[in-house]
Structures are given as C-alpha cells and as structure tokens.
Enzyme design. Structure first.
Site: not given
Length: 562
Positions: A388-389
């Site tokens: 998610e980063n």
C-alpha cells in the site's frame, strides 16, 4: 485499526480532477502541421531549454525514444521548471504534448495571447502521455512551453515534447511518420491457455498492437506480449502492427501458435472463489487458528510476511504469543489440512504498515527468492501482493515472473490494490496485473476506506453502494483483466475497516449485476461477466467476530454464480 486499515494517498477530489485532466484524446496532426519545439527529445542535452535553479539534466535512462530524456528534480521552493520559447503563428491552434514519468509532472504553455493552459499527472512508474491544445492571439508570435514537478516530490522525466501546428518559422523537429510493419514475429512460449509472442523493434514506433485471428487483442509498448484466455490444444493465428503518433503500420506476417494440453498439480480453484485474510496478530478481532477458518473460504491469505534488512526480501514469523500459544508445527499441519480440503493458503506481503520495497533488479531477485523460501518452509500455495506504500511495475513484474519460474504453474498470485491504484491501466498496480496476466490468479481490489472514484462510464461514485462496486469493477473488466481475475474486496463487518462496509446483500447484488445483469443500481455494465471470480473480505477474524455472517451469506452466493 489493524495493520490492514487502508488510507488514500490523495484527496478524492484531487484524484478526480487529475484523472479528468490526464484522460486526453490525442489527435493526429494534419499534413501541414510541424513540431515547432526544438530539441524536443533532449538529444542535444539542454540546448534550447532553460531549467530553474539548475534542476534539470539529461539522462540516458529511462528514455522513451532516442538516447536521452530530461530529468528534473524539485528541491526546496523550486518546482524544477524547464521551459523553451517556441515561435508560433497568430490566430492558430496548436497541440502541446509530452511523455512523462517519475514524480508529479506538469505540462503547460504561457504567453498565448488567449487562454494559457496546462495539464498534469500524479507519479507514474511508466511513460505516460500528457496533451492539451491552445490557440494563439492575433498578435502572438511566440509562446513559452514548460514542464515542472511539484514541491517535495521526486524527480520527473520528460521526453518527446511536441508543439504541433502551423510552422512558426523558428525551426522544427520532424514529426513522426507511419512506422513499417514489424519483422521477426515468432512464438516464444505456450501454455494450456496462453501464447507468448516476440518480434523485432521498429524504428520510430512507440507501441505495438497484437491481433489474434484478425481481431485486436492487446496493445503493448515493448516487443513481446502474452495473449491469455485461450482454449487448450487449439491453434491461433497472430499478427502485430507498429504504432506512433502518425498512425499504424501494415500487419506483420502471420505466425501460428498452438496451446498445450491442460495440466498442473493439485486441485484447481473453483470457478468462483471466496478469499479471506487471516490475521497473524491480535487486534481485538476473534483470534483464530487456521483450522478455525470458515469452510466457505477457498483462498486464505495469511497476513502478513515481514520485511527483512535485505532490500526486497521477506520472512514469516508466526505470532505464537499473540495467538494463544499457536505453534509453528500446528500452523503447518493446519495448512496441509486446508489444502487437503481443496483450499489454497497463501502468504500476504504488505498491509498498511508493510515496508517491503521492490524497486530494482536486486530487490526483485531477493523478493522472489525469499517468498519461494517461505513457501517451501510453511507449504504456502502462493503469494498475495498488498503493498500500500507504492509499487514499481517493472521490478514487481520481474519478481513475480521469477517466483513463477521457481514455483511452477500451480502458483497462486493474488493482489489487493486500493481503489486509486486501479483507476487507470497506466497505474503501477494495474500495469503489474496486466504484465503478469498469464500467471495472475485474481485481483481483489479493496472497495473500502476510499474516497469517491470514477467508474468506467466516467461518472463519480461514492463507496457504500452497488454502483460503487460494479462501476469500478468494470474498469478492470474492460481494461484487460479476464473476469476470472476480478474479485470484489469488502470488510466482513463495520469493525473491519474505517469506512466502506456494506451488507452481504449489497455484495451479492453487485456480484449478480456483474455476472448476470440483475440486481444492478443506476449503473449498468456494458456486458455481463459470468466468469467473475468472486469476492474477498478483511478478515476471517472479523467475520468470526460477527458470527461468520459475511461468509455464510456471500460464500454460498459466490459458489452459486453461473
């Protein structure tokens, strides 16, 4: 909440605005038009360009065409603006374009004498075209075209700048000509459901289109492609064309590719499957052993693997203390028992707090080697990508293909992108999914913790409705993924996510809308997708906390789809 809480990286309004700006139709130049920009491909360094505060330089990689491209790096209060004065004709319309990648990138023009215009795009791991048009005033003989990044963001790259329109008399770069047909088309590999193709590069081409039995099936930027979704033991005819801004070449000579007979160890996934994340930690949800996971789940994603000090590498550490003394031997035995019951158990990499980064060849190799080692140690069937980063499409593709080569055809690969990651095929997550389409099992996008997003019809939808699920799924279904590679990811209860929970009835209506054309809201998909894979939830633990209400309702419905 838990390490799986999702958060958007942009305001939803900004996302919508950005997408509206960057979804631009690029028209072909007329025969009389020329590219009025000079040194448009930066082949002569920064000649004819001026960059603020020494922010710009030319690099040999990455480049889109030729041997050089611009790299400009924002710093402090400088946004890395690089500009050129371009001669133009009064009362004339011009198309301004450029290809960009890297950090936030802007393209614009000032001094038009009418309305100055600009466009932009968020960060991109691959080349993306920006384009806009402007009209000059009655006394305008020159304009300033520019690119720039954004404060505090990473460097951006630009290549192939163009100002197409009437010759302003200031010197030009030649416009593109239609490329020649590709040569050397050959079949480089086959499986029971795919044919891989390769061909020679064509000078001046910016992309290639692949045809199967005379019908366009995919478009790529490189000189290879894999056509998937084919029937086993069947012969197909393939041709390729080269494309650029001037048009499309004639088709290449045809080659025939024949798929192999179906094979592969272990029980196959059912046509329609339910995925659930199992929490390797205690965050207030019901603590479970794998043996406790409800039987409706076909794929169990163990959350999460841990990053190591080696870039790209992961390991797995069972939280025995947090799980009430659950031992590694019990865990391994439960994996085998689930597999004996026809389930797939995979290890998930990422989550909100995940720090795994695969951004170069070395880390891609480390990722593949370490995931394969974890699979061998615990008996996992595959891997879930839940980064998610940020994700680098080039190197994650390399990593997953390397893992596939090690693990074989039975490897399960799932992905759980956020809604923003799948708004466009140019986004890194979407591009990765398309890059590995021939080995990808399913993409279970998270339809929660999200702002408003665009549907495939260009309208804006808010989370929490059938329309939000169906209109966003349509982007994936019409954007290149097979229906069997698309699933709907929802929280199992109101406590499973910060926002976006919908009742199982809404989930089932969305599944019916996509698979059968019934139960739809105001959005109606352009077609039905009876092969839709199914649904996913975070998490089996939150499901158990709520009495397994989600899986008891959604599971039988998924398994009963046509």
């Amino acid at each position: 909440m838990s390490p799986h809480r999702r958060s958007l990286r942009f305001w939803s309004g900004a996302v919508t605005a950005a997408l509206a700006l960057t979804v631009t139709t690029v028209g072909q130049a007329s025969a009389a038009d020329v590219n009025n920009a000079r040194n448009a491909g930066f082949e002569s360094g920064l000649s004819d360009w001026t960059c603020s505060a020494g922010s710009g330089t030319t690099v040999s990689s990455p480049v889109r065409t030729g041997a050089a491209a611009l790299q400009a790096t924002p710093s402090g209060q400088d946004n890395a603006r690089c500009a050129q004065t371009v001669r133009v004709k009064p009362n004339s319309t011009y198309t301004l374009g450029a290809w960009v990648r890297g950090g936030y990138a802007y393209l614009g023009v000032t001094g038009t004498g009418t309305t100055d215009v600009s466009t932009w795009t968020p960060d991109s791991a691959s080349w993306k075209q920006l384009s806009t048009t402007f009209t000059t005033g009655s006394s305008t003989s020159s304009v300033t075209v520019y690119t720039h990044g954004w404060y505090g963001q990473s460097a951006y790259y630009a290549d192939d700048v163009s100002v197409f329109g009437p010759d302003g008399g200031g010197g030009t770069d030649p416009g593109p000509t239609i490329p020649s047909a590709p040569a050397g088309l050959n079949v480089s590999g086959t499986s029971s459901s795919s044919v891989s193709l390769a061909w020679n590069a064509v000078s001046g081409a910016t992309g290639y289109t692949v045809y199967r039995d005379g019908t366009k099936v995919t478009a790529v930027s490189g000189t290879s492609a894999t056509v998937t979704g084919l029937a086993a033991s069947t012969s197909y005819s393939f041709q390729v064309t080269a494309t650029n801004g001037a048009g499309e070449s004639p088709k290449s000579a045809a080659v025939t590719g024949t798929t192999s007979k179906p094979n592969g160890p272990g029980p196959a996934l059912p046509k329609h499957a339910v995925t659930g994340y199992w929490q390797n930690f205690n965050n207030g949800a019901t603590v479970q052993k794998l043996s406790d996971v409800q039987a409706q789940y076909d794929i169990i994603a163990v959350a999460f693997a841990d990053a190591t000090s080696t870039p790209g590498a992961v390991t797995f550490n069972l939280d025995s203390a947090g799980l009430g003394g659950y031992t590694v031997d019990q865990f391994k035995a439960d994996i085998r028992a689930k597999q004996a019951a026809g389930k797939k158990v995979i290890v998930s990499v990422g989550g909100e707090r995940g720090t795994v980064a695969v951004n170069d060849a070395a880390s891609a190799t480390n990722f593949a080697n370490s995931v394969y080692s974890v699979m061998q140690t615990y008996g996992f069937d595959g891997v879930d990508i839940d980064l998610e980063n940020g994700l680098n499409a080039t190197y994650m593709t390399q990593a997953l293909r390397s893992l596939s080569a090690k693990a074989g055809s039975s490897l399960i690969i799932t992905m759980a992108p956020q809604t923003i990651d799948m708004q466009s095929t140019s986004n890194s997550y979407f591009q990765t999914a398309l890059n590995i389409k021939d080995i990808l099992t399913v993409v279970n996008m998270q339809y929660y913790n999200s702002g408003s997003m665009l549907g495939c019809d260009g309208k804006v939808y808010s989370q929490g409705s059938v329309d939000f699920l169906t209109a966003l799924a349509c982007i994936q279904l019409e954007g290149g993924l097979a229906p069997s590679q698309v699933g709907l990811g929802l929280p199992a209860s109101t406590r499973g996510a910060g926002s976006g929970y919908v009742s199982p009835t809404v989930v089932n209506n969305a599944l019916d809308c996509l698979a059968k054309g019934t139960g739809c809201g105001s959005f109606k998909p352009p077609r039905t997708y009876p092969g839709l894979r199914g649904a996913m939830t975070w998490s089996t633990n939150w499901d158990a906390t709520a009495g397994n209400a989600w899986s008891n309702a959604v599971g039988p419905h998924v398994h009963g789809l046509p």
